[in-house]
Design an enzyme around this catalytic site. Structure first.
Site, PDB file in Angstrom:
ATOM      1  CG  ASP A  82       5.244  -7.013  -4.657  1.00 15.09           C
ATOM      2  OD1 ASP A  82       4.064  -6.887  -4.320  1.00 15.09           O
ATOM      3  OD2 ASP A  82       6.132  -6.193  -4.357  1.00 15.09           O
ATOM      4  CG  HIS A  86       8.856   0.975  -2.097  1.00 13.28           C
ATOM      5  ND1 HIS A  86       9.413   0.029  -2.921  1.00 13.28           N
ATOM      6  CD2 HIS A  86       7.525   0.772  -2.154  1.00 13.28           C
ATOM      7  CE1 HIS A  86       8.446  -0.715  -3.445  1.00 13.28           C
ATOM      8  NE2 HIS A  86       7.302  -0.283  -2.995  1.00 13.28           N
ATOM      9  CB  SER A 145      -0.930  -0.017   1.213  1.00  8.79           C
ATOM     10  OG  SER A 145      -1.881  -1.047   1.089  1.00  8.79           O
ATOM     11  N   GLY A 146       0.252   2.395  -0.173  1.00  8.83           N
ATOM     12  CA  GLY A 146       0.984   3.647  -0.230  1.00  8.83           C
ATOM     13  C   GLY A 146       1.161   4.150  -1.653  1.00  8.83           C
ATOM     14  CG  HIS A 147       2.711   2.176  -4.298  1.00  9.13           C
ATOM     15  ND1 HIS A 147       3.758   3.040  -4.114  1.00  9.13           N
ATOM     16  CD2 HIS A 147       3.143   0.970  -3.853  1.00  9.13           C
ATOM     17  CE1 HIS A 147       4.784   2.377  -3.595  1.00  9.13           C
ATOM     18  NE2 HIS A 147       4.435   1.124  -3.423  1.00  9.13           N
TER      19      HIS A 147
END
Lengths: 335, 335
Positions: A111, A222, A56-58
């Protein structure tokens, strides 16, 4: 915990997911047990389910791209952390079709591992599964030295997810989609810059600090520092330099095809800047007699509140453009 | 001039406008001489043209809302500065219909003056013109003391522009649209908070600084400091407090109708936070047995890169929801 508006750093992602599912209940359904989102309105014509995910964060990547014409499911991990392979496995089970399931995976070690384990479990269940690896970030190209996992996946992911969604809706099979996706990834390159790092939700502090006259050239999504911190140039030379490097990476394989262009905000940049950047980029490309077939401008693949942008160029033949132009109805992309 | 990505502070808005018109050439046309945008795809059924505008720095407002189902034209001023009355006049001439033109004006002194002068010039030309004044920001309510222009216009503007667009497409006349718009404005209230101010494009410095544990409660969309700097509370009590104040402002006139809810980012906030805020707001409203008819979440009325958000509540009867739900195709809003 300023400056984040959150109940706690640990609640940031789960609270956002619940709020997202509530706000877009007409488009997505949240599986709260396994932590993934599925499209409510899946096209009946698809033979293959499309699953993506990542840290998350994107946002809006990937949750904002679940819906008719794009992803069947998305698996969000914690901030900047791969989803667990259980999430990927359960999401894949939920949306697999007769032709199986295609994983669209950004090239990060975590990932790859988690999608890989999920794929093995799916194979055990007899569900066909293939993978498209997105590795568009030219700044993180360490493959040639053998020192790392190679180019990471970043802004180009949204274009690849859109094109594969359009293609899946025409009834393509798993091998065809895998082959198309790999070809798209090979013709797609991205470069990112930042003038200020993202803020950590946990500490409230910036991930790194830059001088007023410095630009982080090739920043990761990131908050990875770039290989190069360069003096802040004017916008025009900065965009020209980025475009030149991207075009060099794309040639000669992609020569001749017009470009699908993405000008992407990393979170903390203004819309005014993004459109100014778009104007400069189109000008540079046209000066070099490179055709611009489509432009997409906005914050689609962010890095929390990073003050920066990325440029993505994808060489696109007429079939790619047809899939790109096909109707889409997601939280973050609609036409 | 870090951290802005721009050729110069003076070029920020004109470069953005040119890039915007290029990226969305299928939706808008830029008049470079007079500095306004018009919709390419104007609905033939409209009797009245809808024109809005205001200072730049609030994108996608208003340029991103030009197109089928919403605005016929938008007039952007310089950053945080009203457009010139010539822009408004020329844009109005360009899109006036048989029934005239409706100006949607946020309640700031400069905007009122410039739209007012344009309206007088239109009257001289025999073009019927009326105005809807948007004044939803409860934090700037100085009317009761007679000390200022009253509540400013902010986040609610996007909802009012959408509903009026839907209404105009049904063929309503000028007086009906003016009356509807005024009624909408009376039932719409907004409150904004920030944990960090915007950066000045001219100096690269923040407009003001806050301590790590401070929240600017009631911040203006031009970086006006709020009347209150409060200790940063948890998200849940902050949203509950804001919702309580907004509901108090709306009652009793709007009692009984369900709410159209906007959770709006001011520019530098993450999507994760906005959806977490949305979840908290919906929870608070449902606890108080207030119906939530629609939720819109995103950065629609920004203040450059301000790290903050606004909440807008609009009491909406079934007709308002019908107009809101009507199709729209603009750069920033499509359904």
């Amino acid at each position: 915990m300023a400056p984040f508006f959150q109940n706690s750093a640990g609640r940031l992602v789960p609270d956002a997911l619940a709020g997202f599912a509530r706000a877009h209940a007409d488009i997505v359904t949240l599986d709260p047990e396994h932590g993934f989102l599925t499209a409510r309105d899946a096209a009946g014509s698809r033979l293959v389910g499309l699953v993506s995910g990542g840290g998350s964060g994107h946002e809006p990547l990937h949750s904002g791209f679940v819906g008719a014409g794009m992803l069947d499911a998305a698996c969000p991990g914690r901030v900047f952390t791969s989803p667990h392979n259980r999430q990927v496995y359960q999401a894949s089970l939920a949306v697999a079709r007769r032709g199986g399931v295609l994983h669209i995976v950004k090239n990060y070690t975590g990932d790859r591992i988690n999608f890989g384990i999920a794929a093995e479990r799916l194979a055990h269940r007899g569900i066909p599964c293939a993978r498209v690896l997105v590795d568009d970030d030219v700044a993180s190209d360490s493959a040639s030295s053998g020192a790392g996992p190679g180019r990471r996946g970043t802004g180009g992911t949204v274009l690849i997810e859109k094109v594969l969604g359009g293609a899946a809706d025409t009834g393509l099979g798993l091998a065809e989609l895998e082959s198309l996706g790999s070809a798209l990834a090979a013709r797609c390159r991205t470069l990112s810059v930042a003038s200020a790092a993202h803020t950590s939700p946990a500490t409230g502090e910036p991930a790194f600090t830059l001088g007023r006259e410095e630009t982080e050239y090739g920043v990761g999504i990131h908050g990875e520092r770039a290989a190069r911190t360069v003096p802040a140039a004017g916008l025009r030379p900065l965009v020209a330099r980025m475009a030149g490097e991207l075009l060099a990476e794309l040639s000669p394989a992609a020569a001749g095809d017009p470009l699908l262009v993405l000008v992407n905000g990393l979170g903390g940049i203004t819309s005014l800047e993004l459109y100014g950047i778009c104007g400069e980029l189109v000008r540079v490309l046209e000066e070099q007699r490179v055709g611009v077939a489509r432009t997409l401008v906005g914050s689609f693949v962010t890095a929390l509140d990073t003050r920066g942008f990325s440029l993505t160029l994808m060489a696109a033949d007429w079939m790619t453009l047809k899939y790109y132009d096909a109707p889409v109805r997601t939280a973050a992309l609609r036409w």
